[in-house]
Scaffold this motif. Structure first.
Motif, PDB file in Angstrom:
ATOM      1  N   GLN A   1       0.820  -1.208   0.000  1.00 36.97           N
ATOM      2  CA  GLN A   1       0.000   0.000   0.000  1.00 36.97           C
ATOM      3  C   GLN A   1       0.857   1.263   0.000  1.00 36.97           C
ATOM      4  N   ASP A   2       2.144   1.093  -0.368  1.00 33.60           N
ATOM      5  CA  ASP A   2       3.085   2.211  -0.482  1.00 33.60           C
ATOM      6  C   ASP A   2       3.226   2.971   0.830  1.00 33.60           C
ATOM      7  N   ILE A   3       3.374   2.221   1.920  1.00 34.35           N
ATOM      8  CA  ILE A   3       3.581   2.810   3.240  1.00 34.35           C
ATOM      9  C   ILE A   3       4.875   2.241   3.821  1.00 34.35           C
ATOM     10  N   ALA A   4       5.745   3.115   4.317  1.00 39.50           N
ATOM     11  CA  ALA A   4       6.975   2.694   4.981  1.00 39.50           C
ATOM     12  C   ALA A   4       6.895   3.077   6.455  1.00 39.50           C
ATOM     13  N   HIS A   5       7.149   2.142   7.345  1.00 40.93           N
ATOM     14  CA  HIS A   5       7.036   2.415   8.780  1.00 40.93           C
ATOM     15  C   HIS A   5       8.160   3.312   9.266  1.00 40.93           C
ATOM     16  N   ARG A   6       9.387   3.005   8.912  1.00 38.47           N
ATOM     17  CA  ARG A   6      10.592   3.803   9.158  1.00 38.47           C
ATOM     18  C   ARG A   6      11.009   3.889  10.633  1.00 38.47           C
ATOM     19  N   ASP A   7      10.405   3.098  11.497  1.00 37.17           N
ATOM     20  CA  ASP A   7      10.816   3.107  12.903  1.00 37.17           C
ATOM     21  C   ASP A   7      10.601   1.743  13.538  1.00 37.17           C
ATOM     22  N   LEU A   8      10.918   0.691  12.810  1.00 36.09           N
ATOM     23  CA  LEU A   8      10.724  -0.662  13.340  1.00 36.09           C
ATOM     24  C   LEU A   8      11.797  -0.970  14.377  1.00 36.09           C
ATOM     25  N   LYS A   9      11.345  -1.413  15.535  1.00 33.11           N
ATOM     26  CA  LYS A   9      12.223  -1.865  16.609  1.00 33.11           C
ATOM     27  C   LYS A   9      11.390  -2.700  17.560  1.00 33.11           C
ATOM     28  N   SER A  10      12.047  -3.431  18.440  1.00 29.79           N
ATOM     29  CA  SER A  10      11.329  -4.420  19.249  1.00 29.79           C
ATOM     30  C   SER A  10      10.354  -3.796  20.224  1.00 29.79           C
ATOM     31  N   ASP A  11      10.554  -2.524  20.638  1.00 27.00           N
ATOM     32  CA  ASP A  11       9.578  -1.922  21.540  1.00 27.00           C
ATOM     33  C   ASP A  11       8.463  -1.194  20.787  1.00 27.00           C
ATOM     34  N   ASN A  12       8.486  -1.243  19.459  1.00 34.41           N
ATOM     35  CA  ASN A  12       7.361  -0.766  18.653  1.00 34.41           C
ATOM     36  C   ASN A  12       6.556  -1.938  18.086  1.00 34.41           C
ATOM     37  N   ILE A  13       6.751  -3.112  18.658  1.00 40.88           N
ATOM     38  CA  ILE A  13       6.028  -4.318  18.253  1.00 40.88           C
ATOM     39  C   ILE A  13       5.358  -4.899  19.489  1.00 40.88           C
ATOM     40  N   LEU A  14       4.049  -5.066  19.429  1.00 39.13           N
ATOM     41  CA  LEU A  14       3.282  -5.594  20.561  1.00 39.13           C
ATOM     42  C   LEU A  14       3.055  -7.088  20.386  1.00 39.13           C
ATOM     43  N   LEU A  15       2.775  -7.750  21.504  1.00 40.74           N
ATOM     44  CA  LEU A  15       2.714  -9.213  21.484  1.00 40.74           C
ATOM     45  C   LEU A  15       1.599  -9.720  22.384  1.00 40.74           C
ATOM     46  N   GLU A  16       0.905 -10.736  21.901  1.00 35.23           N
ATOM     47  CA  GLU A  16      -0.051 -11.502  22.706  1.00 35.23           C
ATOM     48  C   GLU A  16       0.092 -12.969  22.309  1.00 35.23           C
ATOM     49  N   PHE A  17      -0.775 -13.832  22.827  1.00 40.77           N
ATOM     50  CA  PHE A  17      -0.678 -15.260  22.550  1.00 40.77           C
ATOM     51  C   PHE A  17      -2.001 -15.778  22.005  1.00 40.77           C
ATOM     52  N   ASP A  18      -1.902 -16.697  21.061  1.00 49.28           N
ATOM     53  CA  ASP A  18      -3.123 -17.331  20.565  1.00 49.28           C
ATOM     54  C   ASP A  18      -3.499 -18.493  21.484  1.00 49.28           C
ATOM     55  N   SER A  19      -4.519 -19.232  21.105  1.00 45.91           N
ATOM     56  CA  SER A  19      -5.004 -20.318  21.966  1.00 45.91           C
ATOM     57  C   SER A  19      -4.031 -21.488  22.051  1.00 45.91           C
ATOM     58  N   ALA A  20      -3.029 -21.520  21.162  1.00 45.25           N
ATOM     59  CA  ALA A  20      -2.001 -22.563  21.212  1.00 45.25           C
ATOM     60  C   ALA A  20      -0.705 -22.039  21.814  1.00 45.25           C
ATOM     61  N   ASP A  21      -0.769 -20.888  22.494  1.00 40.65           N
ATOM     62  CA  ASP A  21       0.374 -20.263  23.155  1.00 40.65           C
ATOM     63  C   ASP A  21       1.465 -19.823  22.189  1.00 40.65           C
ATOM     64  N   CYS A  22       1.111 -19.568  20.939  1.00 40.42           N
ATOM     65  CA  CYS A  22       2.077 -19.049  19.976  1.00 40.42           C
ATOM     66  C   CYS A  22       2.008 -17.522  20.000  1.00 40.42           C
ATOM     67  N   PRO A  23       3.136 -16.820  20.057  1.00 37.89           N
ATOM     68  CA  PRO A  23       3.102 -15.355  20.079  1.00 37.89           C
ATOM     69  C   PRO A  23       2.519 -14.785  18.782  1.00 37.89           C
ATOM     70  N   ARG A  24       1.636 -13.812  18.946  1.00 37.46           N
ATOM     71  CA  ARG A  24       1.111 -13.048  17.805  1.00 37.46           C
ATOM     72  C   ARG A  24       1.686 -11.639  17.888  1.00 37.46           C
ATOM     73  N   LEU A  25       2.313 -11.160  16.827  1.00 38.09           N
ATOM     74  CA  LEU A  25       2.977  -9.871  16.812  1.00 38.09           C
ATOM     75  C   LEU A  25       2.180  -8.867  15.971  1.00 38.09           C
ATOM     76  N   VAL A  26       2.136  -7.618  16.434  1.00 44.02           N
ATOM     77  CA  VAL A  26       1.523  -6.541  15.663  1.00 44.02           C
ATOM     78  C   VAL A  26       2.466  -5.338  15.677  1.00 44.02           C
ATOM     79  N   ILE A  27       2.602  -4.704  14.536  1.00 45.50           N
ATOM     80  CA  ILE A  27       3.436  -3.513  14.388  1.00 45.50           C
ATOM     81  C   ILE A  27       2.622  -2.300  14.790  1.00 45.50           C
ATOM     82  N   THR A  28       3.197  -1.439  15.629  1.00 42.55           N
ATOM     83  CA  THR A  28       2.487  -0.269  16.117  1.00 42.55           C
ATOM     84  C   THR A  28       3.368   0.972  15.984  1.00 42.55           C
ATOM     85  N   ASP A  29       2.865   2.118  16.448  1.00 42.14           N
ATOM     86  CA  ASP A  29       3.576   3.398  16.485  1.00 42.14           C
ATOM     87  C   ASP A  29       3.992   3.857  15.083  1.00 42.14           C
TER      88      ASP A  29
END
Length: 567
Positions: A341-369
């Motif tokens: 979609q022609d979008i560049a985040h330009r600030d990817l780092k581990s504290d700009n990525i949030l995490l939760e767990f699915d029902s099988a205890d696998c981490p789900r990651l989402v990019i934020t900020d």
């Protein structure tokens, strides 16, 4: 010259001509080889292969296949009618080569059609929101604010709740603990506790220093924060006044499992929230702190409350090889979705990525900020760099080499199409328990490092993951795979090992057969395991199928396994 040598030269000559585009259309070849015995469009004659030709070379289409058949027929006539043995052999080999090329093109056309059908099937499914839809929530008074759960360089995040916004059926918002014993040692897993669902939302309060207190000024100055906002996030009357940082509204990224969703965005008076005087006194307005520099109003963003950031998760454990591979893959899927979609985040780092767990205890990651993102309609992924004062993005440590080394000047542009993918490669070290080589005290600098200086990832990391990380961290963006191709490498490694065993670089027929079988399996599992990260990844892979990108990924895999990268 031997007949064998002549045949090989003829085949090679036909391939070269085809690759150079001389064979489009076939009439051009006819003009090059005009003669009494070679006429592509002779009056009163149709192009038909001779009956004594092998069945695999009997083509009845015009263009390339018809030309191949006629060349083969002419070659056999020359064998019977005379001429030098060398010329006869080369002429026949040239015709046979054209037939083989057309056979490969026909297989590619069938494989491409298969990919398009699968892609159309899986793109119909929509991304489910982790929070049930709600119609209120455009005022700060609509929410109950809890404790502070995060703070950055331009905002503070608080847990929040609202009676009209309960968690969706598949959401898991909880604390985490370290498993001592499990399927994979050292995996973070959810720990349920009383009150875990009391604050399912998170409210991000931006710090407004210098943007003014009017809603229009605030929305214009902080427009990039609204890139992941859903269509109902802003009231329509406020949507109309939004102009954006460069004079026009920024793009909005569509929903994706690995991209944060902003449910509500509104301006309101800055309140005195818990810890404000100690944590960010300078960002407060003068009415709350006489020494404060902030304005009275600011922007508030409402999102889902995630248990922790990727950085917090990795501080206490190292995921197993399979979960680590899927975590890296999720980041690549999110970056690919932005790039498409022609979008560049330009600030990817581990504290700009949030995490939760699915029902099988696998981490789900989402990019934020998205405060540093490039998301302008007229710019795409190329930023004019005419002055050194042009903002290149945040986090200089994880700034791709082509961005960090760019020199400003007339007509200069910075291409961000593969910059976020490079940052994912660097974060890959953190995911697999190694220090980020661009963070450590004796670390490397993105503007000057050499690829041979990259440290090894460790013997326990799968070789295909090591290959992807090494490819993503190539200095030259032209030699670096896109996020989509890198993601496909991991997809094939995780789910398509059987297809890779018999795969050849010039043949995708067996790969297409595997894709059809894999699609059927994913469809059968989809209704029952919709919330699993693995199922989401597989659906995302099938929804973004492209023959050439898949071929490139398979080529990288085969190349890497042949060379046996030592990382």
């Amino acid at each position: 010259m031997s007949v064998k040598h002549a045949l090989s030269r003829g085949l090679e000559f036909s391939r070269s001509l085809f690759q150079l585009g001389i064979l489009k259309p076939a009439g051009r070849i006819a003009g090059k080889f005009r003669g009494e015995r070679l006429r592509v469009n002779q009056p009163g004659r149709s192009v038909q292969p001779r009956t004594f030709l092998p069945a695999r070379y009997r083509y009845y289409r015009t263009s390339l296949s018809g030309l191949a058949a006629q060349l083969q027929s002419a070659g056999f006539r020359r064998l019977i009618g005379g001429g030098s043995p060398r010329n006869r052999a080369v002429f026949l080999a040239f015709g046979v080569g054209l037939g083989l090329i057309d056979q490969q093109l026909d297989e590619d056309r069938r494989s491409a059609a298969t990919c398009q059908e699968i892609q159309a099937l899986f793109t119909k499914s929509s991304v489910q929101s982790p929070v049930k839809p709600f119609t209120s929530g455009y005022k700060l008074e609509d929410y109950v604010i809890g404790k502070q759960i995060g703070k950055g360089c331009n905002a503070a995040v608080y847990e929040a709740a609202a009676p009209f916004a309960p968690l969706g059926p598949n959401s898991r918002c909880s604390l985490v603990e370290l498993k001592q014993n499990g399927e994979e040692s050292g995996i973070m897993a959810p720990l349920k506790f009383p009150g875990a669902h009391s604050y399912p939302l998170a409210v991000k309060m931006m710090w407004n220093i210098g943007a003014g207190s009017s809603s229009e000024a605030i929305l214009n100055a902080m427009a990039q924060e609204l890139v992941p906002a859903n269509p109902q996030a802003l009231r329509k009357e406020k949507e109309l006044v939004l102009n954006g940082h460069f004079g026009e509204a920024p793009k909005r990224v569509t929903a994706h499992p690995n991209i944060i969703q902003v449910y509500r965005a509104f301006t309101a008076e800055v309140p005195l929230l818990p810890g404000a005087l100690n944590e960010y006194p300078a960002a407060l307005p003068a009415r709350l702190n006489p020494a404060g520099l902030g304005n009275n109003h600011t922007l508030f963003l409402v999102m889902k409350n995630y248990p922790c950031t990727l950085q917090q998760y990795l501080q206490v454990c190292v995921p197993g090889s399979r979960h680590g591979s899927m975590m890296l893959l999720q980041l690549l899927e999110g970056v690919d979705h932005l790039c498409r979609q022609d979008i560049a985040h330009r600030d990817l780092k581990s504290d700009n990525i949030l995490l939760e767990f699915d029902s099988a205890d696998c981490p789900r990651l989402v990019i934020t900020d998205f405060g540093c993102c490039l998301a302008e309609e007229r710019l795409g992924l190329k930023l004019p760099f005419t002055s050194r004062y042009v903002y290149r993005g945040g986090n200089s440590c994880l700034m791709a080499p082509e961005v960090a080394t760019a020199e400003s000047g007339p007509g200069v542009e910075i291409n961000y199409s593969k910059a976020d993918a490079w940052a994912v490669g660097a974060i890959g070290y953190e995911i697999f328990g190694q220090p980020n080589p661009f963070y450590s005290s004796s670390g490397l600098e993105s503007r000057s490092y050499q690829e041979k200086q990259l440290p090894p990832l460790g013997a326990s990391v799968p070789s295909d993951v090591q290959l992807v990380v090494r490819l993503l961290l190539r200095r030259n963006p032209k030699k670096r795979p896109s996020a989509r191709v890198a993601a496909n490498i991991l997809h094939l490694s995780l789910w398509g090992k059987r297809a890779l065993v018999s795969l050849k670089p010039d043949s995708m027929g067996k790969m297409a057969d595997w894709l059809l079988c894999h699609s059927a399996v994913v469809l059968l599992k989809g209704s029952r395991r919709n919330a699993l990260v693995e199922a989401e990844l597989q659906r995302g892979f099938l929804a973004n199928l492209d023959l050439e990108e898949l071929r490139m990924a398979a080529g990288y895999l085969m190349y890497g396994r042949q060379l046996s990268f030592s990382i």
